[in-house]
Design a protein around this motif. Structure first.
Motif, mmCIF file in Angstrom:
data_model
loop_
_atom_site.group_PDB
_atom_site.id
_atom_site.type_symbol
_atom_site.label_atom_id
_atom_site.label_comp_id
_atom_site.label_asym_id
_atom_site.label_seq_id
_atom_site.Cartn_x
_atom_site.Cartn_y
_atom_site.Cartn_z
ATOM 1 N N ALA A 1 -4.472 -7.823 -0.088
ATOM 2 C CA ALA A 1 -5.908 -8.078 0.082
ATOM 3 C C ALA A 1 -6.395 -9.182 -0.844
ATOM 4 O O ALA A 1 -7.432 -9.806 -0.591
ATOM 5 C CB ALA A 1 -6.699 -6.794 -0.180
ATOM 6 N N GLY B 1 -10.937 -3.847 8.552
ATOM 7 C CA GLY B 1 -10.647 -2.469 8.183
ATOM 8 C C GLY B 1 -11.116 -2.104 6.787
ATOM 9 O O GLY B 1 -11.530 -2.956 5.994
ATOM 10 N N LEU C 1 -6.003 -11.786 8.828
ATOM 11 C CA LEU C 1 -6.534 -10.479 8.433
ATOM 12 C C LEU C 1 -5.525 -9.375 8.729
ATOM 13 O O LEU C 1 -5.340 -8.441 7.934
ATOM 14 C CB LEU C 1 -7.850 -10.198 9.169
ATOM 15 C CG LEU C 1 -9.023 -11.123 8.830
ATOM 16 C CD1 LEU C 1 -10.194 -10.848 9.764
ATOM 17 C CD2 LEU C 1 -9.448 -10.935 7.374
ATOM 18 N N LYS C 2 -4.881 -9.490 9.862
ATOM 19 C CA LYS C 2 -3.872 -8.490 10.240
ATOM 20 C C LYS C 2 -2.716 -8.490 9.244
ATOM 21 O O LYS C 2 -2.224 -7.428 8.833
ATOM 22 C CB LYS C 2 -3.368 -8.793 11.660
ATOM 23 C CG LYS C 2 -2.335 -7.789 12.154
ATOM 24 C CD LYS C 2 -1.868 -8.147 13.564
ATOM 25 C CE LYS C 2 -0.799 -7.169 14.044
ATOM 26 N NZ LYS C 2 -0.316 -7.532 15.404
ATOM 27 N N ARG D 1 0.833 -1.208 0.000
ATOM 28 C CA ARG D 1 0.000 0.000 0.000
ATOM 29 C C ARG D 1 0.864 1.254 0.000
ATOM 30 O O ARG D 1 0.585 2.224 -0.724
ATOM 31 C CB ARG D 1 -0.916 -0.016 1.216
ATOM 32 C CG ARG D 1 -1.909 -1.177 1.206
ATOM 33 C CD ARG D 1 -2.528 -1.419 2.563
ATOM 34 N NE ARG D 1 -3.417 -0.340 2.972
ATOM 35 C CZ ARG D 1 -4.022 -0.297 4.154
ATOM 36 N NH1 ARG D 1 -3.823 -1.274 5.050
ATOM 37 N NH2 ARG D 1 -4.823 0.697 4.455
ATOM 38 N N SER E 1 -2.837 -9.436 6.098
ATOM 39 C CA SER E 1 -3.305 -8.857 4.840
ATOM 40 C C SER E 1 -3.269 -7.333 4.906
ATOM 41 O O SER E 1 -2.848 -6.660 3.954
ATOM 42 C CB SER E 1 -4.731 -9.325 4.532
ATOM 43 O OG SER E 1 -4.759 -10.698 4.217
ATOM 44 N N GLU E 2 -3.730 -6.777 6.053
ATOM 45 C CA GLU E 2 -3.709 -5.330 6.229
ATOM 46 C C GLU E 2 -2.273 -4.797 6.221
ATOM 47 O O GLU E 2 -1.968 -3.795 5.580
ATOM 48 C CB GLU E 2 -4.386 -4.956 7.558
ATOM 49 C CG GLU E 2 -5.880 -5.150 7.580
ATOM 50 C CD GLU E 2 -6.627 -3.907 7.114
ATOM 51 O OE1 GLU E 2 -5.953 -2.925 6.747
ATOM 52 O OE2 GLU E 2 -7.872 -3.933 7.105
ATOM 53 N N THR E 3 -1.404 -5.479 6.965
ATOM 54 C CA THR E 3 -0.028 -4.997 7.138
ATOM 55 C C THR E 3 0.777 -5.066 5.847
ATOM 56 O O THR E 3 1.481 -4.125 5.483
ATOM 57 C CB THR E 3 0.687 -5.814 8.237
ATOM 58 O OG1 THR E 3 -0.073 -5.753 9.439
ATOM 59 C CG2 THR E 3 2.088 -5.289 8.472
ATOM 60 N N PHE F 1 -9.469 -1.227 4.224
ATOM 61 C CA PHE F 1 -8.661 -1.796 3.150
ATOM 62 C C PHE F 1 -9.234 -3.122 2.656
ATOM 63 O O PHE F 1 -9.284 -3.381 1.451
ATOM 64 C CB PHE F 1 -7.222 -1.988 3.640
ATOM 65 C CG PHE F 1 -6.317 -2.672 2.649
ATOM 66 C CD1 PHE F 1 -6.036 -2.096 1.425
ATOM 67 C CD2 PHE F 1 -5.735 -3.901 2.958
ATOM 68 C CE1 PHE F 1 -5.207 -2.733 0.506
ATOM 69 C CE2 PHE F 1 -4.903 -4.530 2.063
ATOM 70 C CZ PHE F 1 -4.635 -3.952 0.824
ATOM 71 N N LEU F 2 -9.693 -3.980 3.570
ATOM 72 C CA LEU F 2 -10.268 -5.269 3.208
ATOM 73 C C LEU F 2 -11.764 -5.186 2.957
ATOM 74 O O LEU F 2 -12.325 -6.006 2.217
ATOM 75 C CB LEU F 2 -9.974 -6.309 4.289
ATOM 76 C CG LEU F 2 -8.496 -6.611 4.551
ATOM 77 C CD1 LEU F 2 -8.346 -7.654 5.646
ATOM 78 C CD2 LEU F 2 -7.802 -7.083 3.280
#
Length: 850
Positions: free
Chosen positions: A733, A758, A724-725, A520, A727-729, A760-761
């Protein structure tokens, strides 16, 4: 070779023999293809200039030389001439040649490309190819011209001593081509009378003996003394006789000056200045006034027959003076980058020093222009004439690499590197080339050693930059994140010297993020580089960045943007003939289409990608296409079919990254099928093979699905929270999208456990899988399908036209509003629909809308 625009008369009227009969024949030709075919001395070039000087027409000029038998040289020469009329005519041809393995083998494609780029050629402008007979020595050169003519509508006038192969009897018979041959171009009695008005008493005999040959009659018209014909002679003898008459009427200095000029392949004031100093202009004008030289603007020319005559005088000249003259002409040619002229001199006069200097200066230009046939010829001469020179070995190495003979290139590169002194400027180049071949052969450890040595023996900042870039890519492939980061830091510390360097810096950062996270951030940091691409000349550098950035967009689930970038990649690949890029561009597009749930479109793209990859023997692209097809099956709940496809692909997996990703997809598939032990086995195998982001994300969700299938409530929620964490970090996604489509129950687990999801997902879930989100109670219906009644009537109209693919300008014309107003409407539509691109807006549908 030369190209220039011809308008107006460039020679004095009293030096031209007017040919109204021939001008009339050209005017009456009912075709856009005209050829003037006759031996030397029939006034073909002069006639072409006279005809183009008419007020109603104009022309651009390309003079062929023996160098034009190299299709690359021919294509660039014709395109450069065309640039005077159509700006940008050279672009696509030049870029295609930069990456061609064999331009002569691609003559059809190159001719077609140039023909397509000249489709807007003006009707009143003729393209002239002078001295076409040189092209007849190489079938590929004529093939290029024929392909060009088939595609283009450019009016063409050809002067040649031989008929082009494409000027078939059928085309001549049906009037597609008009030909003026030797008999037509020969001077009639009346035309000769106009040229020789004061010598009319000898006219009949002269015309008969000369057989109407304009070259003889033209020289005779310049002889000052009365015509005394030398008996019953052949026309060639007559020409030499009159040339000798003119020559003997000159001073000794003027004679020698003309002999000197006859040694030069081309003549202009710059060369004259180098040879004669301040007298240069006067020497040229004197030669012109006395009939030996012709003039076209600032350029002078020496007719081939007169050049041959003057060369015959060399046997009486001082050899040392001849050698010095040739040396000066050769130096002038090198200073003007007139490589072919320098080579012709080196060949004719056996100048080994000139040949060595020529290869040193011209090698990179020839490679950049794709003139591989020329380079091959020069190397052959160099092996015979200067076999011990390192530049010959370097040229052999580069030619072998460019032609795809990689083992040969590596062998020559290693030998050269061993032979050279430690800090010879060729050493890092040879080592870098050997490392490239090792990389292509998946011998990354060897490549790294070679690059380390190249870095130690570097002699310039460009050497260091090239080694640092390749070391970074190699270390990334070797799964060495810390070392790769150090190499990236080293690369970023080197100040860029070109736009291409800046783009590579951006690509390196994005590439690192694709491997180990931070997608990102890097997408935002390097967004501006997309605009910079238009300033880069090298299409390979552009396509490299597009591929990395587009892949990052897909992993970030920004599928609309990735789809648009994939379209740009495919356009670039087609425009510049980057055939090996096309499978990867199609796979980027297919992944975006999978994200957008356009499964049918993705299947079509992947079938084409696989076929192209198979044809090119690109195993990596074939495996990737198969893996993506398997992901389509997974997304549609057909895990068994996906597993069948993955079994075939796994047997052929090549690089560790590719094998690790395949193992992760297999793990996900086994998990969906409830075959947990096999899934865990694949997860462990993937962990042992690769740390790359795509594989890591997929296997993390595979472990979550294993826990779900086993009913392992203890590990399910914590594992899902960590997935999930991650994927965010990391910014991945796409793995989340792949996982919940393969097993939609994961969304219910998120909802039931109230796990944080979040923005983002959430965005891809709401945009592309609203129904799944609704069933899992992870979003309101309005979040996915906002009623278009919220749009104003004008915004509805704009959206409708946007869906038809119209640009802002076209929408403005259709609705009779300013383009700036359209932009404002589009911005409001994006905000109201919750989308970020035109593609997403076009794909948006209200509930129940088809």
């Amino acid at each position: 070779m030369s190209g220039r625009t011809t308008q107006g008369r460039s020679e004095r009227r009293d030096r031209l023999i007017e040919r109204p009969r021939l001008i009339r024949l050209l005017d009456e030709a009912q075709t856009r293809r005209i050829i003037l075919v006759a031996p030397a001395g029939y006034g073909k070039t002069t006639l072409a200039r006279q005809w183009l000087a008419e007020d109603s027409r104009r022309g651009i000029w390309f003079r062929a030389t023996p160098a034009a038998t190299d299709v690359a040289a021919l294509a660039v020469g014709v395109a450069k001439a065309a640039e005077e009329i159509l700006e940008g005519a050279l672009g696509r041809v030049q870029e295609r040649l930069r990456n061609s393995h064999s331009p002569n083998a691609e003559a059809d494609q190159l001719g077609t490309i140039l023909g397509e780029d000249l489709m807007d050629w003006p009707d009143d402008c003729w393209m002239v190819i002078d001295d076409y007979q040189h092209l007849s020595a190489e079938p590929a050169a004529e093939q290029f011209i024929e392909a060009f003519l088939t595609r283009a509508n450019t009016p063409l006038l050809v002067t040649s001593r031989t008929r082009p192969t494409w000027a078939s009897a059928k085309r001549l018979l049906y009037g597609e081509i008009a030909e003026l041959g030797r008999n037509v171009l020969a001077m009639t009695h009346e035309e000769a009378a106009r040229a020789l008005p004061r010598k009319h008493g000898a006219l009949g005999g002269l015309v008969a003996l000369a057989e109407g040959w304009p070259a003889v009659i033209g020289l005779a018209s310049l002889v000052r003394s009365p015509l005394l014909l030398p008996g019953d002679e052949m026309p060639e003898t007559l020409h030499s006789y009159f040339a000798e008459e003119l020559y003997q009427d000159l001073s000794a200095e003027a004679q020698w000056n003309l002999v000197q000029l006859s040694l030069a392949p081309s003549i202009d004031s710059e060369l004259a200045g180098a040879l004669f100093g301040a007298r240069g202009r006067d020497v040229l004008e004197h030669g012109y006034e006395r009939g030996f030289l012709t003039r076209d603007g600032d350029a002078y020319d020496l007719h081939p027959l007169l050049r041959q005559f003057l060369r015959s005088k060399l046997m009486d000249a001082d050899p040392s003076a001849v050698t010095e003259t040739v040396r000066m002409i050769g130096t002038s040619a090198l200073d003007r980058s007139a490589w072919d002229e320098a080579f012709a001199l080196a060949m004719e006069f056996h100048l080994t020093g000139l040949l060595t200097e020529l290869l040193l200066r011209a090698l990179d230009d020839l490679l950049a222009e794709g003139r591989l046939a020329t380079l091959e010829q020069w190397i052959t001469v160099g092996q015979r004439s200067i076999p011990g020179e390192h530049i010959v070995s370097l040229a052999q190495m580069e030619l072998a690499f460019r032609k795809g003979r990689w083992p040969e290139s590596e062998r020559k590169a290693r030998t050269l590197a061993r032979t050279l002194p430690s800090h010879h400027p060729f050493a890092p180049r040879a080592l870098f080339r050997a490392a490239q071949v090792a990389q292509l052969a998946d011998r990354q450890d060897e490549a790294l050693k070679l690059l380390d040595e190249a870095r130690l023996r570097s002699t310039s900042s460009s050497d260091l930059r090239r080694a640092a870039w390749s070391r970074f890519i190699t270390l990334a492939d070797l799964e060495e994140p810390e070392l790769a980061k150090a190499a990236l830091d080293e690369f970023e510390a080197l100040p860029p010297e070109s736009v291409e360097d800046v783009i590579r810096l951006s690509q390196a950062a994005v590439h690192f993020a694709l491997r180990w996270g931070g997608i990102r951030q890097e997408l935002e940091r390097h967004r501006a580089t997309l605009e910079l691409l238009n300033e880069a000349a090298d299409p390979i550098v552009r396509s490299g960045f597009i591929q990395s950035y587009g892949t990052a967009l897909n992993l970030a689930a920004r599928y609309e943007e990735a789809y648009e970038l994939a379209h740009r990649q495919m356009t670039e690949a087609k425009r510049f003939g980057l055939d090996w890029v096309r499978p990867h561009g199609l796979e980027m597009r297919a992944l975006a289409q999978i994200g957008l749930r356009d499964f049918e479109g993705a299947q079509t793209a992947l079938r084409t990608a696989y076929r192209l990859a198979e044809s090119a023997q690109d195993v990596h692209a074939q495996i990737n296409a198969t893996a993506l097809v398997a992901r389509i099956e997974l997304a549609q709940g057909m895990a068994s079919k996906a597993l069948e496809l993955l079994g075939e692909a796994s047997a052929r997996a090549g690089s560790p990254g590719m094998e690790g990703e395949l193992r992760s997809i297999r793990a996900l598939t086994f998990a969906c099928l409830g075959r947990s032990d096999e899934a865990e086995h694949e997860i462990e195998a993937s962990i042992s093979i690769t740390s790359h982001l795509e594989a890591r994300g997929l296997r993390t969700y595979a472990a979550v699905i294993v826990a779900h299938k086993r009913g392992d409530e203890v590990n399910l929620t914590p594992n899902l929270r960590e997935a999930l964490k991650e994927s965010e970090t990391t910014g991945n996604a796409d793995s989340f999208v792949t996982a919940y489509r393969a097993l939609p129950d994961l969304l219910h687990t998120i909802s039931d456990a109230a796990l944080p999801l979040g923005e983002f997902l959430s965005v891809p879930l709401r945009l592309h899988d609203g129904a799944l989100a609704e069933r899992a109670r992870l979003g309101t219906r309005e979040a996915r399908i906002m009623p278009t009644e919220d749009l104003t009537e004008r915004e509805e109209e704009v959206l409708s036209l946007l869906r038809e693919g119209l640009s802002n300008r076209q929408i403005g014309h259709t609705l009779w509003i300013a383009e700036s107003t359209v932009k404002a409407h589009v911005r409001h539509i994006f905000e109201k629909l919750g989308v970020r691109s035109r593609t997403a807006a076009a794909l948006f549908r209200r509930d129940g809308e088809d």
